[in-house]
Design a protein around this motif. Structure first.
Motif, PDB file in Angstrom:
ATOM      1  N   THR A  65      81.809  13.193 -72.029  1.00  0.00           N
ATOM      2  CA  THR A  65      80.774  14.231 -72.027  1.00  0.00           C
ATOM      3  C   THR A  65      80.341  14.554 -73.453  1.00  0.00           C
ATOM      4  O   THR A  65      79.147  14.597 -73.759  1.00  0.00           O
ATOM      5  CB  THR A  65      81.291  15.507 -71.334  1.00  0.00           C
ATOM      6  OG1 THR A  65      81.578  15.212 -69.956  1.00  0.00           O
ATOM      7  CG2 THR A  65      80.254  16.617 -71.397  1.00  0.00           C
ATOM      8  N   ASP A  66      81.308  14.778 -74.340  1.00  0.00           N
ATOM      9  CA  ASP A  66      80.971  15.081 -75.733  1.00  0.00           C
ATOM     10  C   ASP A  66      80.310  13.890 -76.420  1.00  0.00           C
ATOM     11  O   ASP A  66      79.369  14.056 -77.210  1.00  0.00           O
ATOM     12  CB  ASP A  66      82.227  15.501 -76.504  1.00  0.00           C
ATOM     13  CG  ASP A  66      82.677  16.913 -76.154  1.00  0.00           C
ATOM     14  OD1 ASP A  66      81.849  17.678 -75.620  1.00  0.00           O
ATOM     15  OD2 ASP A  66      83.842  17.242 -76.411  1.00  0.00           O
ATOM     16  N   LEU A  67      80.784  12.676 -76.112  1.00  0.00           N
ATOM     17  CA  LEU A  67      80.193  11.470 -76.716  1.00  0.00           C
ATOM     18  C   LEU A  67      78.740  11.305 -76.285  1.00  0.00           C
ATOM     19  O   LEU A  67      77.853  11.064 -77.127  1.00  0.00           O
ATOM     20  CB  LEU A  67      80.998  10.239 -76.309  1.00  0.00           C
ATOM     21  CG  LEU A  67      80.417   8.877 -76.731  1.00  0.00           C
ATOM     22  CD1 LEU A  67      80.307   8.774 -78.251  1.00  0.00           C
ATOM     23  CD2 LEU A  67      81.256   7.728 -76.165  1.00  0.00           C
ATOM     24  N   THR A  68      78.474  11.437 -74.992  1.00  0.00           N
ATOM     25  CA  THR A  68      77.102  11.228 -74.512  1.00  0.00           C
ATOM     26  C   THR A  68      76.170  12.360 -74.949  1.00  0.00           C
ATOM     27  O   THR A  68      74.983  12.134 -75.161  1.00  0.00           O
ATOM     28  CB  THR A  68      77.082  11.085 -72.974  1.00  0.00           C
ATOM     29  OG1 THR A  68      77.763  12.192 -72.376  1.00  0.00           O
ATOM     30  CG2 THR A  68      77.752   9.787 -72.546  1.00  0.00           C
ATOM     31  N   LEU A  69      76.714  13.575 -75.097  1.00  0.00           N
ATOM     32  CA  LEU A  69      75.906  14.668 -75.646  1.00  0.00           C
ATOM     33  C   LEU A  69      75.476  14.331 -77.065  1.00  0.00           C
ATOM     34  O   LEU A  69      74.337  14.608 -77.468  1.00  0.00           O
ATOM     35  CB  LEU A  69      76.688  15.979 -75.628  1.00  0.00           C
ATOM     36  CG  LEU A  69      76.819  16.688 -74.276  1.00  0.00           C
ATOM     37  CD1 LEU A  69      77.835  17.821 -74.357  1.00  0.00           C
ATOM     38  CD2 LEU A  69      75.465  17.219 -73.813  1.00  0.00           C
ATOM     39  N   TRP A  70      76.382  13.729 -77.813  1.00  0.00           N
ATOM     40  CA  TRP A  70      76.045  13.316 -79.184  1.00  0.00           C
ATOM     41  C   TRP A  70      75.022  12.185 -79.169  1.00  0.00           C
ATOM     42  O   TRP A  70      74.052  12.205 -79.944  1.00  0.00           O
ATOM     43  CB  TRP A  70      77.318  12.876 -79.907  1.00  0.00           C
ATOM     44  CG  TRP A  70      77.062  12.358 -81.287  1.00  0.00           C
ATOM     45  CD1 TRP A  70      76.768  13.085 -82.405  1.00  0.00           C
ATOM     46  CD2 TRP A  70      77.049  10.974 -81.677  1.00  0.00           C
ATOM     47  NE1 TRP A  70      76.580  12.247 -83.487  1.00  0.00           N
ATOM     48  CE2 TRP A  70      76.747  10.945 -83.074  1.00  0.00           C
ATOM     49  CE3 TRP A  70      77.267   9.774 -81.015  1.00  0.00           C
ATOM     50  CZ2 TRP A  70      76.652   9.753 -83.788  1.00  0.00           C
ATOM     51  CZ3 TRP A  70      77.183   8.587 -81.723  1.00  0.00           C
ATOM     52  CH2 TRP A  70      76.870   8.585 -83.091  1.00  0.00           C
ATOM     53  N   LEU A  71      75.214  11.210 -78.277  1.00  0.00           N
ATOM     54  CA  LEU A  71      74.292  10.077 -78.199  1.00  0.00           C
ATOM     55  C   LEU A  71      72.885  10.524 -77.791  1.00  0.00           C
ATOM     56  O   LEU A  71      71.893   9.968 -78.257  1.00  0.00           O
ATOM     57  CB  LEU A  71      74.814   9.043 -77.187  1.00  0.00           C
ATOM     58  CG  LEU A  71      76.082   8.279 -77.572  1.00  0.00           C
ATOM     59  CD1 LEU A  71      76.554   7.422 -76.401  1.00  0.00           C
ATOM     60  CD2 LEU A  71      75.832   7.412 -78.806  1.00  0.00           C
ATOM     61  N   ALA A  72      72.815  11.531 -76.915  1.00  0.00           N
ATOM     62  CA  ALA A  72      71.514  12.004 -76.416  1.00  0.00           C
ATOM     63  C   ALA A  72      70.938  13.117 -77.273  1.00  0.00           C
ATOM     64  O   ALA A  72      69.863  13.639 -76.960  1.00  0.00           O
ATOM     65  CB  ALA A  72      71.659  12.486 -74.972  1.00  0.00           C
ATOM     66  N   GLY A  73      71.621  13.456 -78.355  1.00  0.00           N
ATOM     67  CA  GLY A  73      71.209  14.598 -79.168  1.00  0.00           C
ATOM     68  C   GLY A  73      69.815  14.482 -79.758  1.00  0.00           C
ATOM     69  O   GLY A  73      69.146  15.493 -79.995  1.00  0.00           O
ATOM     70  N   GLY A  74      69.365  13.252 -79.991  1.00  0.00           N
ATOM     71  CA  GLY A  74      68.039  13.064 -80.586  1.00  0.00           C
ATOM     72  C   GLY A  74      66.912  13.016 -79.578  1.00  0.00           C
ATOM     73  O   GLY A  74      65.732  12.899 -79.961  1.00  0.00           O
ATOM     74  N   LEU A  75      67.248  13.090 -78.285  1.00  0.00           N
ATOM     75  CA  LEU A  75      66.222  13.021 -77.243  1.00  0.00           C
ATOM     76  C   LEU A  75      65.712  14.426 -76.936  1.00  0.00           C
ATOM     77  O   LEU A  75      66.471  15.287 -76.495  1.00  0.00           O
ATOM     78  CB  LEU A  75      66.799  12.394 -75.969  1.00  0.00           C
ATOM     79  CG  LEU A  75      67.323  10.963 -76.098  1.00  0.00           C
ATOM     80  CD1 LEU A  75      67.959  10.523 -74.790  1.00  0.00           C
ATOM     81  CD2 LEU A  75      66.196  10.015 -76.481  1.00  0.00           C
ATOM     82  N   THR A  76      64.426  14.635 -77.174  1.00  0.00           N
ATOM     83  CA  THR A  76      63.838  15.946 -76.943  1.00  0.00           C
ATOM     84  C   THR A  76      62.541  15.809 -76.149  1.00  0.00           C
ATOM     85  O   THR A  76      61.556  15.269 -76.664  1.00  0.00           O
ATOM     86  CB  THR A  76      63.539  16.667 -78.271  1.00  0.00           C
ATOM     87  OG1 THR A  76      64.738  16.756 -79.044  1.00  0.00           O
ATOM     88  CG2 THR A  76      63.002  18.073 -78.015  1.00  0.00           C
ATOM     89  N   PRO A  77      62.528  16.234 -74.893  1.00  0.00           N
ATOM     90  CA  PRO A  77      61.293  16.159 -74.102  1.00  0.00           C
ATOM     91  C   PRO A  77      60.221  17.064 -74.701  1.00  0.00           C
ATOM     92  O   PRO A  77      60.506  18.174 -75.139  1.00  0.00           O
ATOM     93  CB  PRO A  77      61.726  16.642 -72.712  1.00  0.00           C
ATOM     94  CG  PRO A  77      62.960  17.443 -72.951  1.00  0.00           C
ATOM     95  CD  PRO A  77      63.642  16.831 -74.130  1.00  0.00           C
TER      96      PRO A  77
END
Length: 215
Positions: free
Chosen positions: A93-105
């Protein structure tokens, strides 16, 4: 050394857990309501100095405790493997939150696209973690224990379980922020849609898993 067929089963299981976590991460980026199973950890992580993954681990351990209390002597010791699974899911969960951190709708429509993709990923992940038949995720284990003890129907129990988590999320959100955080229209859609998608794709996932395992 772990037998090859067992290694493959746990590999599929771990991949399913990762895909579920990625779906959860995308739902946080959508910011129109997170899935029921993750709304409590998400809300708590907004207020307290621990990560969403850490709160996810604590929530899953509480689910394991519920199973032990309900099942007592019928609780199978192999299900204690849900404890390391909880830590893996929290870390993912923490890893994927970091991976998706740059995605902003950039629009409300994009937020819905993010949410729908997250629902699809969670559904695929659920099917993949169930298909190898190795160990249950703690939330699913708690629902199964409730069904076994109270003789309820699984689908109805799952719905009640999700409603309970969302209600707890609403209570926590209002108590901590005097507003709704993490629980919005997307939470309701996720609660309804993930199960629908999972039911439609389960046979295809099962077929793919069986092919990978050469069964």
């Amino acid at each position: 050394m772990m037998p090859d067929h067992l290694f493959k089963r746990y590999l599929i299981f771990a991949t399913g857990i990762f895909i579920m976590a990625l779906g959860v991460a995308l739902s946080t980026r959508a910011d129109i309501g997170i899935s029921p199973i993750s709304c409590v950890p998400y809300i708590l992580s907004l207020e307290f100095p621990m990560t969403m993954g850490t709160f996810t681990i604590l929530l899953h351990i509480s689910f394991i405790a519920v199973q032990i209390v309900l099942l007592r002597n019928e609780f199978e010791l192999v299900q204690l493997l849900q404890i390391p699974v909880a830590f893996v899911f929290g870390a993912f969960t923490d890893l994927t939150l970091w991976l998706a951190g740059g995605l902003t709708p950039t629009s409300y429509l994009m937020r819905w696209i993010f949410l729908l993709v997250s629902c699809a990923l969670i559904a695929v992940g659920v099917c993949m973690e169930v298909a190898p038949r190795v160990v249950m995720v703690a939330g699913e284990g708690a629902i199964t224990a409730i069904v076994k003890v109270f003789k309820t129907e699984f689908g109805f129990t799952k719905l009640g379980f999700d409603v309970t988590l969302v209600t707890l999320g609403v209570i926590l959100s209002i108590a901590l922020f005097s507003d709704l955080e993490g629980v919005r229209e997307g939470t309701i859609v996720a609660a309804l849609l993930v199960g629908v998608i999972a039911r439609h794709i389960k046979k295809y996932v099962d077929t793919g898993v069986a092919f990978f395992l050469h069964e």
